[in-house]
Design a protein around this motif. Structure first.
Motif, PDB file in Angstrom:
ATOM      1  N   LEU A  41      32.922 -40.227 -11.166  1.00 21.93           N
ATOM      2  CA  LEU A  41      32.277 -41.466 -11.223  1.00 21.93           C
ATOM      3  C   LEU A  41      32.019 -42.171 -12.376  1.00 21.93           C
ATOM      4  CD1 LEU A  41      29.194 -40.797  -8.539  1.00 21.93           C
ATOM      5  CD2 LEU A  41      31.679 -42.153  -8.180  1.00 21.93           C
ATOM      6  N   LEU A  42      32.131 -41.106 -13.815  1.00 21.67           N
ATOM      7  CA  LEU A  42      31.768 -41.714 -14.951  1.00 21.67           C
ATOM      8  C   LEU A  42      32.927 -41.566 -15.872  1.00 21.67           C
ATOM      9  CD1 LEU A  42      27.972 -40.124 -14.840  1.00 21.67           C
ATOM     10  CD2 LEU A  42      28.785 -42.472 -14.242  1.00 21.67           C
ATOM     11  N   ALA A  43      34.031 -41.002 -15.452  1.00 24.28           N
ATOM     12  CA  ALA A  43      35.312 -40.672 -16.354  1.00 24.28           C
ATOM     13  C   ALA A  43      35.652 -41.899 -16.952  1.00 24.28           C
ATOM     14  CB  ALA A  43      36.237 -40.122 -15.503  1.00 24.28           C
ATOM     15  N   ASN A  44      36.123 -41.754 -18.138  1.00 22.94           N
ATOM     16  CA  ASN A  44      36.788 -42.796 -19.019  1.00 22.94           C
ATOM     17  C   ASN A  44      37.800 -42.466 -19.519  1.00 22.94           C
ATOM     18  OD1 ASN A  44      37.187 -44.627 -21.036  1.00 22.94           O
ATOM     19  ND2 ASN A  44      35.173 -45.114 -21.341  1.00 22.94           N
ATOM     20  N   GLU A  45      39.025 -43.191 -19.122  1.00 23.36           N
ATOM     21  CA  GLU A  45      40.375 -42.968 -19.568  1.00 23.36           C
ATOM     22  C   GLU A  45      40.361 -42.613 -21.020  1.00 23.36           C
ATOM     23  OE1 GLU A  45      45.053 -44.368 -18.894  1.00 23.36           O
ATOM     24  OE2 GLU A  45      43.382 -45.616 -18.210  1.00 23.36           O
ATOM     25  N   MET A  46      39.719 -43.299 -22.039  1.00 22.69           N
ATOM     26  CA  MET A  46      39.640 -43.034 -23.384  1.00 22.69           C
ATOM     27  C   MET A  46      39.169 -41.910 -23.783  1.00 22.69           C
ATOM     28  SD  MET A  46      38.683 -47.086 -24.533  1.00 22.69           S
ATOM     29  CE  MET A  46      38.427 -46.598 -26.567  1.00 22.69           C
ATOM     30  N   VAL A  47      38.317 -41.305 -22.893  1.00 25.50           N
ATOM     31  CA  VAL A  47      37.748 -39.946 -23.407  1.00 25.50           C
ATOM     32  C   VAL A  47      38.507 -38.620 -22.697  1.00 25.50           C
ATOM     33  CG1 VAL A  47      35.524 -38.352 -23.081  1.00 25.50           C
ATOM     34  CG2 VAL A  47      35.398 -41.261 -23.655  1.00 25.50           C
ATOM     35  N   ASN A  48      38.711 -38.945 -21.371  1.00 29.28           N
ATOM     36  CA  ASN A  48      39.333 -37.757 -20.923  1.00 29.28           C
ATOM     37  C   ASN A  48      40.690 -37.995 -20.085  1.00 29.28           C
ATOM     38  OD1 ASN A  48      37.801 -39.058 -19.101  1.00 29.28           O
ATOM     39  ND2 ASN A  48      36.219 -37.330 -18.541  1.00 29.28           N
ATOM     40  N   LYS A  49      41.322 -38.749 -20.438  1.00 31.31           N
ATOM     41  CA  LYS A  49      42.620 -39.282 -19.631  1.00 31.31           C
ATOM     42  C   LYS A  49      42.459 -39.426 -18.079  1.00 31.31           C
ATOM     43  CE  LYS A  49      44.668 -38.432 -23.851  1.00 31.31           C
ATOM     44  NZ  LYS A  49      43.911 -39.136 -24.565  1.00 31.31           N
ATOM     45  N   VAL A  50      41.303 -39.998 -17.718  1.00 33.13           N
ATOM     46  CA  VAL A  50      41.027 -39.925 -16.193  1.00 33.13           C
ATOM     47  C   VAL A  50      40.163 -41.247 -16.013  1.00 33.13           C
ATOM     48  CG1 VAL A  50      40.128 -39.047 -14.082  1.00 33.13           C
ATOM     49  CG2 VAL A  50      41.281 -37.486 -15.762  1.00 33.13           C
ATOM     50  N   ASN A  51      40.444 -42.104 -14.969  1.00 31.23           N
ATOM     51  CA  ASN A  51      39.800 -43.349 -14.666  1.00 31.23           C
ATOM     52  C   ASN A  51      38.938 -42.819 -13.787  1.00 31.23           C
ATOM     53  OD1 ASN A  51      40.405 -45.273 -16.509  1.00 31.23           O
ATOM     54  ND2 ASN A  51      42.375 -45.793 -15.284  1.00 31.23           N
ATOM     55  N   ALA A  52      37.649 -43.387 -13.441  1.00 30.06           N
ATOM     56  CA  ALA A  52      36.600 -43.121 -12.570  1.00 30.06           C
ATOM     57  C   ALA A  52      37.175 -43.915 -11.384  1.00 30.06           C
ATOM     58  CB  ALA A  52      35.133 -43.579 -13.101  1.00 30.06           C
ATOM     59  N   GLY A  53      36.593 -43.348 -10.060  1.00 31.77           N
ATOM     60  CA  GLY A  53      36.883 -44.142  -8.915  1.00 31.77           C
ATOM     61  C   GLY A  53      36.798 -43.313  -7.644  1.00 31.77           C
ATOM     62  N   LEU A  54      36.946 -43.587  -6.760  1.00 32.75           N
ATOM     63  CA  LEU A  54      36.946 -42.873  -5.283  1.00 32.75           C
ATOM     64  C   LEU A  54      37.893 -41.602  -5.288  1.00 32.75           C
ATOM     65  CD1 LEU A  54      35.787 -42.494  -2.628  1.00 32.75           C
ATOM     66  CD2 LEU A  54      37.342 -44.052  -1.774  1.00 32.75           C
ATOM     67  N   GLY A  55      39.169 -41.983  -5.458  1.00 31.65           N
ATOM     68  CA  GLY A  55      40.357 -40.798  -5.755  1.00 31.65           C
ATOM     69  C   GLY A  55      39.623 -39.633  -6.712  1.00 31.65           C
ATOM     70  N   GLN A  56      39.354 -39.988  -7.858  1.00 30.99           N
ATOM     71  CA  GLN A  56      38.917 -39.006  -8.792  1.00 30.99           C
ATOM     72  C   GLN A  56      37.549 -38.336  -8.326  1.00 30.99           C
ATOM     73  OE1 GLN A  56      40.738 -37.866 -11.313  1.00 30.99           O
ATOM     74  NE2 GLN A  56      39.528 -36.226 -11.446  1.00 30.99           N
ATOM     75  N   PHE A  57      36.637 -39.234  -7.853  1.00 25.78           N
ATOM     76  CA  PHE A  57      35.572 -38.702  -7.284  1.00 25.78           C
ATOM     77  C   PHE A  57      35.800 -37.612  -6.243  1.00 25.78           C
ATOM     78  CE2 PHE A  57      32.431 -38.635  -3.805  1.00 25.78           C
ATOM     79  CZ  PHE A  57      31.100 -38.004  -4.451  1.00 25.78           C
ATOM     80  N   LEU A  58      36.885 -38.015  -5.195  1.00 28.97           N
ATOM     81  CA  LEU A  58      37.216 -36.927  -4.022  1.00 28.97           C
ATOM     82  C   LEU A  58      37.891 -35.672  -4.749  1.00 28.97           C
ATOM     83  CD1 LEU A  58      38.270 -39.473  -1.564  1.00 28.97           C
ATOM     84  CD2 LEU A  58      36.100 -38.099  -1.713  1.00 28.97           C
ATOM     85  N   VAL A  59      38.480 -35.837  -5.724  1.00 32.09           N
ATOM     86  CA  VAL A  59      39.034 -34.846  -6.472  1.00 32.09           C
ATOM     87  C   VAL A  59      38.376 -33.870  -6.999  1.00 32.09           C
ATOM     88  CG1 VAL A  59      40.723 -33.943  -8.485  1.00 32.09           C
ATOM     89  CG2 VAL A  59      41.503 -36.007  -6.777  1.00 32.09           C
TER      90      VAL A  59
END
Length: 112
Positions: A41-59
């Motif tokens: 929910l809190l990921a930032n692509e500039m920090v950890n190469k992943v965007n926050a969102g439902l898909g990443q939350f489920l992963v």
């Protein structure tokens, strides 16, 4: 958020009568699970190469759940194996005397 979550997660084993002297489950288990899931929910692509969102939350939710179940199953199997191959249980007398004294021969004075 993590502090509040862990604080209440520590209370669960105590109310259930579980033996978790160091609050490992409440702090590391519940806190680690929350932190892992919140990356989704809190990921930032500039920090950890992943965007926050439902898909990443489920992963993240799947990964944290899988690791939790895997850890419980493997730990249970290890304890069952050790229980059958060695003496891992302490006696009631050892518990009442105190495990530091009965297992490790440690003596404490009232001054400590």
């Amino acid at each position: 958020m993590a502090g509040i979550f862990c604080f209440y997660a520590i209370k669960i084993p105590r109310k259930a009568g579980w033996d978790d002297v160091l609050d490992v489950w409440g702090v590391h288990g519940a806190g680690g699970f929350l932190g892992t899931v919140l990356i989704g929910l809190l990921a930032n692509e500039m920090v950890n190469k992943v965007n926050a969102g439902l898909g990443q939350f489920l992963v993240q939710l799947f990964g944290a759940s899988f690791v939790g179940v895997y850890s419980m199953v493997v730990s249970y199997q290890i304890m069952k194996f050790l229980d059958k191959t060695s003496d891992i249980r302490v006696t009631r007398e050892q518990i009442e005397a105190g495990l530091d004294k009965s297992l490790f021969k440690e003596e404490y004075s009232d001054d400590e």
